[in-house]
Scaffold this motif. Structure first.
Motif, PDB file in Angstrom:
ATOM      1  N   SER A   1      -6.350 -29.725  90.619  1.00 31.73           N
ATOM      2  CA  SER A   1      -6.382 -31.064  91.211  1.00 31.73           C
ATOM      3  C   SER A   1      -4.964 -31.534  91.482  1.00 31.73           C
ATOM      4  CB  SER A   1      -7.099 -32.040  90.284  1.00 31.73           C
ATOM      5  OG  SER A   1      -6.341 -32.246  89.107  1.00 31.73           O
ATOM      6  N   ASN A   2      -4.860 -32.642  92.229  1.00 31.17           N
ATOM      7  CA  ASN A   2      -3.530 -33.148  92.570  1.00 31.17           C
ATOM      8  C   ASN A   2      -2.931 -34.026  91.482  1.00 31.17           C
ATOM      9  OD1 ASN A   2      -5.117 -35.393  92.806  1.00 31.17           O
ATOM     10  ND2 ASN A   2      -4.775 -35.728  94.989  1.00 31.17           N
ATOM     11  N   CYS A   3      -3.663 -34.203  90.352  1.00 37.32           N
ATOM     12  CA  CYS A   3      -3.123 -35.034  89.275  1.00 37.32           C
ATOM     13  C   CYS A   3      -2.987 -34.276  87.965  1.00 37.32           C
ATOM     14  CB  CYS A   3      -4.015 -36.263  89.063  1.00 37.32           C
ATOM     15  SG  CYS A   3      -5.720 -35.860  88.558  1.00 37.32           S
TER      16      CYS A   3
ATOM     17  N   PRO B   1      -2.403 -30.356  85.555  1.00 38.74           N
ATOM     18  CA  PRO B   1      -3.423 -30.442  84.497  1.00 38.74           C
ATOM     19  C   PRO B   1      -3.033 -31.450  83.408  1.00 38.74           C
ATOM     20  CG  PRO B   1      -2.030 -28.557  84.115  1.00 38.74           C
ATOM     21  CD  PRO B   1      -1.541 -29.174  85.392  1.00 38.74           C
ATOM     22  N   GLY B   2      -4.081 -31.904  82.697  1.00 35.80           N
ATOM     23  CA  GLY B   2      -3.862 -32.792  81.575  1.00 35.80           C
ATOM     24  C   GLY B   2      -4.557 -34.126  81.754  1.00 35.80           C
ATOM     25  N   TYR B   3      -4.373 -35.000  80.782  1.00 30.73           N
ATOM     26  CA  TYR B   3      -4.998 -36.321  80.796  1.00 30.73           C
ATOM     27  C   TYR B   3      -4.073 -37.319  81.485  1.00 30.73           C
ATOM     28  CZ  TYR B   3      -8.676 -34.763  77.629  1.00 30.73           C
ATOM     29  OH  TYR B   3      -9.748 -34.112  77.086  1.00 30.73           O
ATOM     30  N   VAL B   4      -4.672 -38.171  82.313  1.00 32.08           N
ATOM     31  CA  VAL B   4      -3.923 -39.201  83.029  1.00 32.08           C
ATOM     32  C   VAL B   4      -4.668 -40.522  82.901  1.00 32.08           C
ATOM     33  CG1 VAL B   4      -2.944 -37.549  84.696  1.00 32.08           C
ATOM     34  CG2 VAL B   4      -5.113 -38.710  85.209  1.00 32.08           C
TER      35      VAL B   4
ATOM     36  N   GLN C   1     -19.136 -43.102  93.583  1.00 30.08           N
ATOM     37  CA  GLN C   1     -18.109 -43.116  92.542  1.00 30.08           C
ATOM     38  C   GLN C   1     -16.741 -43.288  93.202  1.00 30.08           C
ATOM     39  OE1 GLN C   1     -16.471 -39.422  90.564  1.00 30.08           O
ATOM     40  NE2 GLN C   1     -17.736 -40.171  88.862  1.00 30.08           N
ATOM     41  N   GLN C   2     -15.931 -44.148  92.606  1.00 33.23           N
ATOM     42  CA  GLN C   2     -14.552 -44.325  93.047  1.00 33.23           C
ATOM     43  C   GLN C   2     -13.636 -44.112  91.843  1.00 33.23           C
ATOM     44  OE1 GLN C   2     -13.699 -47.723  95.573  1.00 33.23           O
ATOM     45  NE2 GLN C   2     -15.887 -47.998  95.969  1.00 33.23           N
ATOM     46  N   VAL C   3     -12.645 -43.234  92.017  1.00 35.56           N
ATOM     47  CA  VAL C   3     -11.734 -42.885  90.932  1.00 35.56           C
ATOM     48  C   VAL C   3     -10.310 -43.211  91.362  1.00 35.56           C
ATOM     49  CG1 VAL C   3     -10.867 -41.059  89.433  1.00 35.56           C
ATOM     50  CG2 VAL C   3     -13.260 -41.039  90.159  1.00 35.56           C
ATOM     51  N   ASP C   4      -9.648 -44.057  90.579  1.00 30.14           N
ATOM     52  CA  ASP C   4      -8.244 -44.385  90.806  1.00 30.14           C
ATOM     53  C   ASP C   4      -7.413 -43.786  89.673  1.00 30.14           C
ATOM     54  OD1 ASP C   4      -8.760 -45.893  93.105  1.00 30.14           O
ATOM     55  OD2 ASP C   4      -9.145 -47.703  91.920  1.00 30.14           O
ATOM     56  N   VAL C   5      -6.456 -42.945  90.038  1.00 32.69           N
ATOM     57  CA  VAL C   5      -5.495 -42.423  89.070  1.00 32.69           C
ATOM     58  C   VAL C   5      -4.333 -43.408  89.006  1.00 32.69           C
ATOM     59  CG1 VAL C   5      -3.934 -40.535  88.483  1.00 32.69           C
ATOM     60  CG2 VAL C   5      -6.173 -40.052  89.506  1.00 32.69           C
TER      61      VAL C   5
ATOM     62  N   SER D   1      -3.414 -42.578  93.194  1.00 30.45           N
ATOM     63  CA  SER D   1      -4.340 -41.694  93.909  1.00 30.45           C
ATOM     64  C   SER D   1      -5.727 -42.323  93.873  1.00 30.45           C
ATOM     65  CB  SER D   1      -4.379 -40.307  93.257  1.00 30.45           C
ATOM     66  OG  SER D   1      -5.342 -39.481  93.887  1.00 30.45           O
ATOM     67  N   HIS D   2      -6.426 -42.280  95.017  1.00 33.27           N
ATOM     68  CA  HIS D   2      -7.769 -42.857  95.114  1.00 33.27           C
ATOM     69  C   HIS D   2      -8.714 -41.799  95.680  1.00 33.27           C
ATOM     70  CE1 HIS D   2     -10.944 -45.841  95.754  1.00 33.27           C
ATOM     71  NE2 HIS D   2     -11.131 -45.274  96.941  1.00 33.27           N
ATOM     72  N   ASN D   3      -9.852 -41.621  95.020  1.00 31.27           N
ATOM     73  CA  ASN D   3     -10.867 -40.670  95.482  1.00 31.27           C
ATOM     74  C   ASN D   3     -12.226 -41.348  95.463  1.00 31.27           C
ATOM     75  OD1 ASN D   3      -9.336 -37.918  95.587  1.00 31.27           O
ATOM     76  ND2 ASN D   3      -8.775 -38.806  93.598  1.00 31.27           N
TER      77      ASN D   3
END
Length: 221
Positions: free
Chosen positions: A95-97, A99-102, A150-154, A163-165
């Motif tokens: 993914s573009n964010c 690896p790991g927890y964000v 679903q909307q996911v904001d990093v 980042s918005h998906n």
């Protein structure tokens, strides 16, 4: 055999075998239309939002003697459920964010409704005071649609969106159900009546029971 299935089979058997002597005087052949509002109690698997909502019904029928045939269309309002979660989210290495927890904010929305198109037969019973009772039964085509988005904001360390998906998908299910019910017509004028109604829709797999009690206005031509 479940209680709901047993009740449906018994009611349909009564409608199929009930003698014309149930009714009192025969009425002339007359067309009628119904417009009604009903509660829509509809448990849907994997949807944990409100159980009861409103449904709108339109019906077109024709009486003949001690019975009638009718076409009913039920269109419920959408039931919706929104959930929000803010906290750590794991990002995979591809993914573009990751690896790991964000830090992240996730918004999910579920919407569901079941529309019904039913062909029904009604057998009139003896009047009860001013109430003209009838047993109703038949079958319906059920179109259940569940919508998921679903909307996911990093987020960065200050809480700004970096980042918005977004994702959305529909899950339609179609089936045939058995329908039973009761009408209690109360005439206001020779052509206009108010009709308390109950409809019960049942299909075995996935096992779902819909109960729609409501009140209709009926105009006879």
């Amino acid at each position: 055999m479940t209680t709901g299935k047993t009740a449906t089979i018994l009611a349909l058997a009564i409608l199929a075998t009930g003698p014309p002597a149930f009714a009192q005087t025969a009425s002339a052949r007359r067309a009628f239309v119904d417009v009604s509002v009903a509660a829509d109690r509809n448990p849907v698997e994997d949807f944990h939002g409100p159980l009861t909502n409103l449904a709108f019904r339109a019906a077109l029928g024709r009486t003949s003697g001690h019975h009638d045939w009718r076409l009913e269309v039920d269109i419920p309002k959408w039931r919706s459920l929104d959930t929000d979660h803010t906290g750590p989210m794991y990002c995979a290495s591809e993914s573009n964010c990751g690896p790991g927890y964000v830090p992240s904010h996730v918004h999910e929305r579920f919407e569901v409704r079941t529309t019904s198109i039913a062909v029904l037969y009604a057998q009139y019973l003896p009047t009860f005071g001013r109430i003209e009772l009838s047993l109703v039964g038949g079958g319906a085509v059920e179109s259940q649609l569940t919508k998921y988005s679903q909307q996911v904001d990093v987020l960065d360390s200050t809480g700004r969106v970096v980042s918005h998906n977004a994702y959305a998908h529909d899950y339609p299910v179609g089936t045939i159900s058995g329908v039973v019910g009761v009408d209690g017509q109360v005439r206001l004028t020779p052509r206009l009546a108010v009709v308390p109604q109950v409809r019960y829709h049942y299909w075995p797999y996935p096992e779902v029971s819909i109960v729609r009690p409501g009140v209709a206005l009926r105009w006879q031509f």
